[in-house]
Design an enzyme around this catalytic site. Sequence first.
Site, PDB file in Angstrom:
ATOM      1  N   ASN A 195       1.320   6.116   0.003  1.00  0.00           N
ATOM      2  CA  ASN A 195       0.784   5.285   0.787  1.00  0.00           C
ATOM      3  C   ASN A 195       0.685   6.373   1.593  1.00  0.00           C
ATOM      4  OD1 ASN A 195       2.284   2.374   1.025  1.00  0.00           O
ATOM      5  ND2 ASN A 195       0.170   2.784   0.156  1.00  0.00           N
ATOM      6  N   GLU A 219      13.480  -9.903 -13.305  1.00  0.00           N
ATOM      7  CA  GLU A 219      12.611 -10.870 -13.807  1.00  0.00           C
ATOM      8  C   GLU A 219      11.679 -10.980 -12.935  1.00  0.00           C
ATOM      9  OE1 GLU A 219      12.455 -13.215 -16.295  1.00  0.00           O
ATOM     10  OE2 GLU A 219      14.542 -12.777 -16.330  1.00  0.00           O
ATOM     11  N   SER A 233       4.326  -0.184  -9.276  1.00  0.00           N
ATOM     12  CA  SER A 233       3.294   0.885  -8.313  1.00  0.00           C
ATOM     13  C   SER A 233       5.104   1.205  -7.686  1.00  0.00           C
ATOM     14  CB  SER A 233       2.657  -0.046  -7.013  1.00  0.00           C
ATOM     15  OG  SER A 233       1.963  -0.333  -7.155  1.00  0.00           O
ATOM     16  N   ASP A 261       2.041  -7.612  -0.947  1.00  0.00           N
ATOM     17  CA  ASP A 261       0.573  -6.374  -1.263  1.00  0.00           C
ATOM     18  C   ASP A 261      -0.606  -7.570  -0.676  1.00  0.00           C
ATOM     19  OD1 ASP A 261      -0.753  -4.450  -2.010  1.00  0.00           O
ATOM     20  OD2 ASP A 261      -0.801  -5.111  -4.180  1.00  0.00           O
ATOM     21  N   GLY A 262      -1.542  -6.469  -0.792  1.00  0.00           N
ATOM     22  CA  GLY A 262      -2.843  -7.750  -0.122  1.00  0.00           C
ATOM     23  C   GLY A 262      -2.975  -7.519   1.269  1.00  0.00           C
ATOM     24  N   ASN A 263      -2.953  -7.017   1.984  1.00  0.00           N
ATOM     25  CA  ASN A 263      -3.283  -7.249   3.062  1.00  0.00           C
ATOM     26  C   ASN A 263      -4.409  -6.589   3.718  1.00  0.00           C
ATOM     27  OD1 ASN A 263      -0.185  -7.654   3.569  1.00  0.00           O
ATOM     28  ND2 ASN A 263      -0.472  -6.126   4.659  1.00  0.00           N
ATOM     29  N   GLY A 264      -4.813  -5.459   3.260  1.00  0.00           N
ATOM     30  CA  GLY A 264      -6.578  -5.399   3.238  1.00  0.00           C
ATOM     31  C   GLY A 264      -7.378  -6.162   2.670  1.00  0.00           C
ATOM     32  N   SER A 299       4.600   2.658   0.575  1.00  0.00           N
ATOM     33  CA  SER A 299       5.037   3.674  -0.652  1.00  0.00           C
ATOM     34  C   SER A 299       5.224   5.073  -0.343  1.00  0.00           C
ATOM     35  CB  SER A 299       4.448   2.925  -1.797  1.00  0.00           C
ATOM     36  OG  SER A 299       3.109   3.570  -1.410  1.00  0.00           O
ATOM     37  N   HIS A 312      -2.792  -6.030   7.694  1.00  0.00           N
ATOM     38  CA  HIS A 312      -1.404  -5.745   8.459  1.00  0.00           C
ATOM     39  C   HIS A 312      -0.466  -6.451   9.352  1.00  0.00           C
ATOM     40  CE1 HIS A 312      -1.979  -2.375   5.125  1.00  0.00           C
ATOM     41  NE2 HIS A 312      -2.409  -1.894   5.469  1.00  0.00           N
TER      42      HIS A 312
HETATM   43  C1  IPE Z   1       2.133  -1.648  -3.099  1.00  0.00           C
HETATM   44  O1  IPE Z   1       1.116  -1.977  -2.766  1.00  0.00           O
HETATM   45  C2  IPE Z   1       3.180  -0.933  -2.300  1.00  0.00           C
HETATM   46  C3  IPE Z   1       3.260  -1.679  -1.000  1.00  0.00           C
HETATM   47  C4  IPE Z   1       3.469  -2.786  -0.493  1.00  0.00           C
HETATM   48  C5  IPE Z   1       4.136  -1.213   0.143  1.00  0.00           C
HETATM   49  P1  IPE Z   1      -0.129  -0.604  -2.871  1.00  0.00           P
HETATM   50  O2  IPE Z   1      -1.034  -1.514  -2.760  1.00  0.00           O
HETATM   51  O3  IPE Z   1       0.218   1.028  -2.084  1.00  0.00           O
HETATM   52  O4  IPE Z   1      -0.102  -0.421  -4.928  1.00  0.00           O
HETATM   53  P2  IPE Z   1      -1.121   0.189  -6.132  1.00  0.00           P
HETATM   54  O5  IPE Z   1      -1.552   0.781  -4.853  1.00  0.00           O
HETATM   55  O6  IPE Z   1      -2.318  -1.389  -5.848  1.00  0.00           O
HETATM   56  O7  IPE Z   1      -0.541   0.501  -6.849  1.00  0.00           O
HETATM   57  C1  IPE Z   2       0.236  -4.217   0.774  1.00  0.00           C
HETATM   58  O1  IPE Z   2      -1.208  -4.002   1.498  1.00  0.00           O
HETATM   59  C2  IPE Z   2       0.265  -2.955   2.265  1.00  0.00           C
HETATM   60  C3  IPE Z   2       0.352  -1.833   2.163  1.00  0.00           C
HETATM   61  C4  IPE Z   2       0.598  -1.217   1.593  1.00  0.00           C
HETATM   62  C5  IPE Z   2       1.335  -1.090   3.363  1.00  0.00           C
HETATM   63  P1  IPE Z   2      -2.215  -3.237   1.105  1.00  0.00           P
HETATM   64  O2  IPE Z   2      -2.791  -2.735   2.091  1.00  0.00           O
HETATM   65  O3  IPE Z   2      -2.084  -2.822  -0.629  1.00  0.00           O
HETATM   66  O4  IPE Z   2      -3.727  -4.184   0.640  1.00  0.00           O
HETATM   67  P2  IPE Z   2      -4.811  -4.334  -0.232  1.00  0.00           P
HETATM   68  O5  IPE Z   2      -3.515  -4.281  -1.980  1.00  0.00           O
HETATM   69  O6  IPE Z   2      -5.295  -3.490   0.036  1.00  0.00           O
HETATM   70  O7  IPE Z   2      -5.634  -5.970  -0.594  1.00  0.00           O
HETATM   71 MG    MG Z   3      -2.189  -2.881  -2.287  1.00  0.00          MG
END
Ligand code: IPE
Ligand code: IPE
Ligand code: MG
Length: 241
Positions: A67, A206, A195, A19-22, A64, A36
């Site tokens: 998503n 864990e 999630s 998580d955290g790419n965006g 997910s 991404h």
């Molecule tokens: C979970 O991350 C799904 C993936 C990492 C593929 P999300 O960013 O979609 O989850 P929420 O929306 O913060 O719960």
């Molecule tokens: C996780 O990164 C990748 C996917 C869910 C596909 P996010 O796209 O959720 O990144 P944030 O949480 O918005 O930073």
């Molecule tokens: Mg995310």
Amino acid sequence: MAAKDIRANGPAHVAIIMDGNGRWAQMRGRPRLYGHQAGARRVREIVESCPSLGIRYLTIFAFSTENWKRTQAEVTGLMTLFRRYIQKEAQELLQNGVRVRFIGDRDRLDPKLVEMMRRLEELTEANDLVHLTIALNYGGRDEVARATKRLAREVAAGRLDPEDVDAETLAHFLDTCLLPDPDLVIRTSGEARISNFLLWQSAYAEYEFTPVLWPDFTRDHFAEILDNFGTRERRFGAVSA
Ligand code: IPE
Ligand code: IPE
Ligand code: MG
């Protein structure tokens, strides 16, 4: 690679919510897809680190079932990225002894992508060094619902007696039926939630939550978390020995 990297009591199966790419892209004033792309490049380093870190099973959450709620541009961009990842990494994965599997519902995915997934699974099926499972259009509840549907069909066909159904029976119908349960689930980016990831399978896993955003997550971060895992006492409902 250093001998101390091999962990005797380390986790055999690690699952990662990448998580955290965006946010990583946003911090750089770039579109989410840029994050991404950076995230996809990280996957290689983490997969390659598995043998020396003693990890035999790695499961990563790529997309997910929720998503799809994102903009069409982001969803399309991600789907293109998955195709490119398979194209680009297939040979490397094959040569590195990685067996790839996909979990999740394939019905909603583009048939071309599904065919590429199937071919990568087939290409790497003789490998046994690292078992990489990619969760794509995966949701824990969706997986249990699909498993229940399959189980119900067996009952309806008279091949399964409802009285014989227990937790093990249901697990047999899950996408993960060939995998051990995860010992450790890691989530990057500072969010402390599941999630909908591996709900059933993580009953005794864990959890580690790290503030590092996925595109910044290195082998060293990974190794540090694994070191910490070694110091935990897992009791599985029993009392300390
Ligand atoms: C979970 O991350 C799904 C993936 C990492 C593929 P999300 O960013 O979609 O989850 P929420 O929306 O913060 O719960
Ligand atoms: C996780 O990164 C990748 C996917 C869910 C596909 P996010 O796209 O959720 O990144 P944030 O949480 O918005 O930073
Ligand atoms: Mg995310």
